[in-house]
Design a protein around this motif. Structure first.
Motif, PDB file in Angstrom:
ATOM      1  N   TYR A  23       0.829  -1.208   0.000  1.00 20.36           N
ATOM      2  CA  TYR A  23       0.000   0.000   0.000  1.00 20.36           C
ATOM      3  C   TYR A  23       0.862   1.256   0.000  1.00 20.36           C
ATOM      4  CZ  TYR A  23      -3.517   3.441   1.289  1.00 20.36           C
ATOM      5  OH  TYR A  23      -4.332   4.544   1.301  1.00 20.36           O
ATOM      6  N   TYR A  24       1.885   1.274   0.857  1.00 23.03           N
ATOM      7  CA  TYR A  24       2.689   2.482   1.003  1.00 23.03           C
ATOM      8  C   TYR A  24       3.816   2.605  -0.020  1.00 23.03           C
ATOM      9  CZ  TYR A  24       0.282   3.571   5.343  1.00 23.03           C
ATOM     10  OH  TYR A  24      -0.685   3.896   6.266  1.00 23.03           O
ATOM     11  N   LEU A  25       4.206   1.503  -0.639  1.00 25.38           N
ATOM     12  CA  LEU A  25       5.315   1.545  -1.589  1.00 25.38           C
ATOM     13  C   LEU A  25       4.868   1.509  -3.049  1.00 25.38           C
ATOM     14  CD1 LEU A  25       7.811  -0.903   0.163  1.00 25.38           C
ATOM     15  CD2 LEU A  25       7.861   1.596   0.189  1.00 25.38           C
ATOM     16  N   GLN A  26       3.551   1.404  -3.291  1.00 26.22           N
ATOM     17  CA  GLN A  26       3.089   1.228  -4.666  1.00 26.22           C
ATOM     18  C   GLN A  26       3.424   2.407  -5.568  1.00 26.22           C
ATOM     19  OE1 GLN A  26      -1.498   1.755  -5.079  1.00 26.22           O
ATOM     20  NE2 GLN A  26      -1.186   0.979  -3.006  1.00 26.22           N
ATOM     21  N   ASP A  27       3.478   3.627  -5.006  1.00 21.44           N
ATOM     22  CA  ASP A  27       3.849   4.779  -5.832  1.00 21.44           C
ATOM     23  C   ASP A  27       5.254   4.612  -6.396  1.00 21.44           C
ATOM     24  OD1 ASP A  27       2.089   7.577  -5.708  1.00 21.44           O
ATOM     25  OD2 ASP A  27       1.519   6.094  -4.213  1.00 21.44           O
ATOM     26  N   TYR A  28       6.150   4.057  -5.562  1.00 26.80           N
ATOM     27  CA  TYR A  28       7.535   3.869  -5.995  1.00 26.80           C
ATOM     28  C   TYR A  28       7.652   2.734  -7.005  1.00 26.80           C
ATOM     29  CZ  TYR A  28       8.459   6.805  -1.928  1.00 26.80           C
ATOM     30  OH  TYR A  28       8.458   7.847  -1.039  1.00 26.80           O
ATOM     31  N   PHE A  31       5.321   4.237 -10.442  1.00 23.23           N
ATOM     32  CA  PHE A  31       5.832   5.417 -11.152  1.00 23.23           C
ATOM     33  C   PHE A  31       7.355   5.464 -11.110  1.00 23.23           C
ATOM     34  CE2 PHE A  31       1.573   6.614  -9.641  1.00 23.23           C
ATOM     35  CZ  PHE A  31       0.988   6.996 -10.841  1.00 23.23           C
ATOM     36  N   LYS A  32       7.952   5.738 -12.261  1.00 18.17           N
ATOM     37  CA  LYS A  32       9.408   5.855 -12.392  1.00 18.17           C
ATOM     38  C   LYS A  32       9.743   7.230 -12.961  1.00 18.17           C
ATOM     39  CE  LYS A  32       9.627   1.476 -11.276  1.00 18.17           C
ATOM     40  NZ  LYS A  32      10.106   1.052  -9.946  1.00 18.17           N
ATOM     41  N   PRO A  33       9.522   8.284 -12.168  1.00 22.51           N
ATOM     42  CA  PRO A  33       9.681   9.639 -12.692  1.00 22.51           C
ATOM     43  C   PRO A  33      11.123  10.087 -12.870  1.00 22.51           C
ATOM     44  CG  PRO A  33       9.160   9.725 -10.367  1.00 22.51           C
ATOM     45  CD  PRO A  33       9.083   8.277 -10.764  1.00 22.51           C
ATOM     46  N   GLU A  34      11.312  10.918 -13.859  1.00 18.79           N
ATOM     47  CA  GLU A  34      12.566  11.636 -14.048  1.00 18.79           C
ATOM     48  C   GLU A  34      12.279  13.093 -13.708  1.00 18.79           C
ATOM     49  OE1 GLU A  34      15.728  12.592 -17.655  1.00 18.79           O
ATOM     50  OE2 GLU A  34      13.597  12.377 -18.114  1.00 18.79           O
ATOM     51  N   LYS A  35      12.991  13.638 -12.739  1.00 20.85           N
ATOM     52  CA  LYS A  35      12.756  15.016 -12.338  1.00 20.85           C
ATOM     53  C   LYS A  35      13.739  15.940 -13.045  1.00 20.85           C
ATOM     54  CE  LYS A  35      10.664  13.878  -7.898  1.00 20.85           C
ATOM     55  NZ  LYS A  35      10.596  14.165  -6.448  1.00 20.85           N
ATOM     56  N   LEU A  36      13.245  17.095 -13.445  1.00 16.77           N
ATOM     57  CA  LEU A  36      14.058  18.062 -14.172  1.00 16.77           C
ATOM     58  C   LEU A  36      14.167  19.363 -13.382  1.00 16.77           C
ATOM     59  CD1 LEU A  36      12.489  17.634 -17.745  1.00 16.77           C
ATOM     60  CD2 LEU A  36      14.588  16.565 -16.885  1.00 16.77           C
ATOM     61  N   PRO A  37      15.308  20.031 -13.439  1.00 13.19           N
ATOM     62  CA  PRO A  37      15.432  21.338 -12.773  1.00 13.19           C
ATOM     63  C   PRO A  37      14.538  22.374 -13.447  1.00 13.19           C
ATOM     64  CG  PRO A  37      17.366  20.883 -14.114  1.00 13.19           C
ATOM     65  CD  PRO A  37      16.566  19.610 -14.085  1.00 13.19           C
ATOM     66  N   LYS A  38      14.135  23.378 -12.692  1.00 16.58           N
ATOM     67  CA  LYS A  38      13.218  24.393 -13.230  1.00 16.58           C
ATOM     68  C   LYS A  38      13.786  25.127 -14.438  1.00 16.58           C
ATOM     69  CE  LYS A  38      10.681  25.345  -8.943  1.00 16.58           C
ATOM     70  NZ  LYS A  38      10.294  26.381  -7.953  1.00 16.58           N
ATOM     71  N   ASP A  39      15.104  25.241 -14.490  1.00 17.27           N
ATOM     72  CA  ASP A  39      15.720  25.985 -15.593  1.00 17.27           C
ATOM     73  C   ASP A  39      16.115  25.091 -16.770  1.00 17.27           C
ATOM     74  OD1 ASP A  39      17.743  24.625 -14.357  1.00 17.27           O
ATOM     75  OD2 ASP A  39      19.111  26.333 -14.182  1.00 17.27           O
ATOM     76  N   SER A  84       7.076   6.206 -16.913  1.00 25.28           N
ATOM     77  CA  SER A  84       8.489   6.441 -16.643  1.00 25.28           C
ATOM     78  C   SER A  84       8.989   7.743 -17.274  1.00 25.28           C
ATOM     79  CB  SER A  84       9.330   5.275 -17.175  1.00 25.28           C
ATOM     80  OG  SER A  84       9.230   5.201 -18.584  1.00 25.28           O
ATOM     81  N   LYS A  85      10.141   8.173 -16.781  1.00 26.78           N
ATOM     82  CA  LYS A  85      10.870   9.322 -17.321  1.00 26.78           C
ATOM     83  C   LYS A  85      10.023  10.594 -17.295  1.00 26.78           C
ATOM     84  CE  LYS A  85      13.800   6.312 -20.105  1.00 26.78           C
ATOM     85  NZ  LYS A  85      14.341   6.007 -21.444  1.00 26.78           N
ATOM     86  N   SER A  86      10.284  11.506 -18.235  1.00 25.46           N
ATOM     87  CA  SER A  86       9.565  12.780 -18.315  1.00 25.46           C
ATOM     88  C   SER A  86       9.333  13.105 -19.781  1.00 25.46           C
ATOM     89  CB  SER A  86      10.393  13.899 -17.662  1.00 25.46           C
ATOM     90  OG  SER A  86      11.534  14.195 -18.461  1.00 25.46           O
ATOM     91  N   ILE A  87       8.676  14.221 -20.047  1.00 22.38           N
ATOM     92  CA  ILE A  87       8.424  14.593 -21.446  1.00 22.38           C
ATOM     93  C   ILE A  87       9.724  14.936 -22.174  1.00 22.38           C
ATOM     94  CG2 ILE A  87       6.040  15.328 -21.152  1.00 22.38           C
ATOM     95  CD1 ILE A  87       6.974  18.183 -20.883  1.00 22.38           C
ATOM     96  N   ARG A 110       2.157  14.792 -12.026  1.00 21.36           N
ATOM     97  CA  ARG A 110       2.733  15.318 -10.794  1.00 21.36           C
ATOM     98  C   ARG A 110       3.959  14.498 -10.364  1.00 21.36           C
ATOM     99  NH1 ARG A 110      -1.659  17.781  -6.848  1.00 21.36           N
ATOM    100  NH2 ARG A 110      -3.034  18.765  -8.374  1.00 21.36           N
ATOM    101  N   GLY A 111       5.024  15.224 -10.045  1.00 21.50           N
ATOM    102  CA  GLY A 111       6.244  14.552  -9.616  1.00 21.50           C
ATOM    103  C   GLY A 111       7.159  14.140 -10.749  1.00 21.50           C
ATOM    104  N   PHE A 112       6.730  14.329 -11.996  1.00 18.77           N
ATOM    105  CA  PHE A 112       7.545  14.037 -13.172  1.00 18.77           C
ATOM    106  C   PHE A 112       8.080  15.340 -13.749  1.00 18.77           C
ATOM    107  CE2 PHE A 112       5.139  10.217 -12.751  1.00 18.77           C
ATOM    108  CZ  PHE A 112       5.789   9.202 -13.452  1.00 18.77           C
ATOM    109  N   GLY A 113       9.294  15.305 -14.300  1.00 19.91           N
ATOM    110  CA  GLY A 113       9.838  16.475 -14.964  1.00 19.91           C
ATOM    111  C   GLY A 113       9.840  17.698 -14.065  1.00 19.91           C
ATOM    112  N   LYS A 114       9.196  18.756 -14.536  1.00 17.12           N
ATOM    113  CA  LYS A 114       9.093  19.998 -13.772  1.00 17.12           C
ATOM    114  C   LYS A 114       7.754  20.124 -13.042  1.00 17.12           C
ATOM    115  CE  LYS A 114      11.925  22.624 -17.083  1.00 17.12           C
ATOM    116  NZ  LYS A 114      11.995  23.892 -17.877  1.00 17.12           N
TER     117      LYS A 114
END
Length: 292
Positions: A23-28, A31-39, A84-87, A110-114
């Motif tokens: 239940y608590y780990l299903q998000d991990y 979803f396999k997000p790639e986060k990007l810096p704002k710039d 997975s990843k981001s745009i 939410r939580g992906f890319g920017k």
């Protein structure tokens, strides 16, 4: 007797512990997000793009990227990507639509890319409806195509069920996410534990536009038979396109996939006169009469 009771309690305790962990780990796990810096600056060869940031009512920011075709636009494809990843990485697939004269809008969940904000099924559905509403401010719904890839297929089906786009295209869709995960944890009460059940089959019942389903026959993650079942929900509106030999992540490497996409995007819907076909012809099943 005490031994068997202790063993049963131990097994029950392990089962409950695994259920809580799922239940608590299903998000991990989901979803396999790639986060990007704002710039971070998006850059694609031979592609004209424009970046957007859309603020939601709960203060989250949904980051999106628009790809422009060369020449006059035929409409907009809202491309809902996988898990997975981001745009940043998914953007390379926009060319499959811009080459046909369509604008393409891709957004990060939410939580992906920017994109920011606490992720939930309800929040993502609300975010995507907000994005859809923004597109409607720029064009009419008969020029909007919804394209859902893998995880995004469920969200695309939900959007189509609540709106009136020109068409819905599902790429490697699942019957429901509960069904997919049940293959890997058949003894767990996933219907109770899963935060993202995403019942595509339920939402498809309310879709009113043409539905195109594309699926590889060798898909190991989401079996091809899943799309066969989905196609039976609204058979009069649905067309199933089979990529022979295609897997889950490589449909774009098949020429047949691009031929299918060309037919889907450029075909004009027409009414078929069934009276001129053999639809009412019935094969005879009568046995030959024996000679007296």
């Amino acid at each position: 007797m005490t031994y068997w009771v202790s063993t049963a309690l131990l097994i029950l305790g392990i089962y409950i512990a695994i259920s809580i962990a799922l239940y608590y780990l299903q998000d991990y796990m989901l979803f396999k997000p790639e986060k990007l810096p704002k710039d971070f600056q998006f850059d694609y060869e031979n592609q004209e793009t424009k970046e957007y940031n859309l603020e939601t009512r709960d203060g989250a920011v949904i980051n999106g990227l628009r790809f422009f075709p060369k020449g006059e636009s035929k409409g907009v494809v809202l491309y809902l990507k996988g898990n997975s990843k981001s745009i940043k990485g998914w953007g390379k697939f926009a060319v499959d639509f811009t080459r046909h004269g369509y604008n393409v809008l891709m957004v990060d969940y939410r939580g992906f890319g920017k994109s920011t904000g606490k992720r939930s099924q309800k929040a993502i559905k609300r975010d995507l409806q907000l994005v859809y509403n923004k597109i409607k401010e720029q064009t009419t719904e008969d020029r909007i195509i919804l394209y859902g890839r893998s995880l995004g297929s469920g969200f695309a089906a939900k959007l189509a069920s609540l709106n009136n786009p020109r068409m819905l295209i599902l790429d490697a869709p699942y019957y429901s996410l509960t069904k997919v995960t049940a293959r890997y944890a058949p003894f767990m009460p996933l219907s109770l534990l899963l935060k993202y059940p995403l019942p595509t089959y339920k939402w498809l019942k309310y879709v009113k536009c043409p539905i195109h389903i594309i699926h590889g026959t060798h898909d190991k993650l989401i079996p091809y038979k899943t799309s066969v079942k989905l196609a039976q929900i609204q058979p009069k509106l649905t067309k199933l396109h089979s990529v022979i030999g295609g897997g889950h992540k490589n449909l774009n490497n098949f020429e047949s996939y691009h031929n299918m996409l060309d037919d889907i995007l450029n075909s004009q819907s027409k009414t078929l006169d069934l009276e001129t076909t053999s639809i009412n012809v019935i094969h005879s099943s009568k046995k030959a009469k024996k000679k007296a």
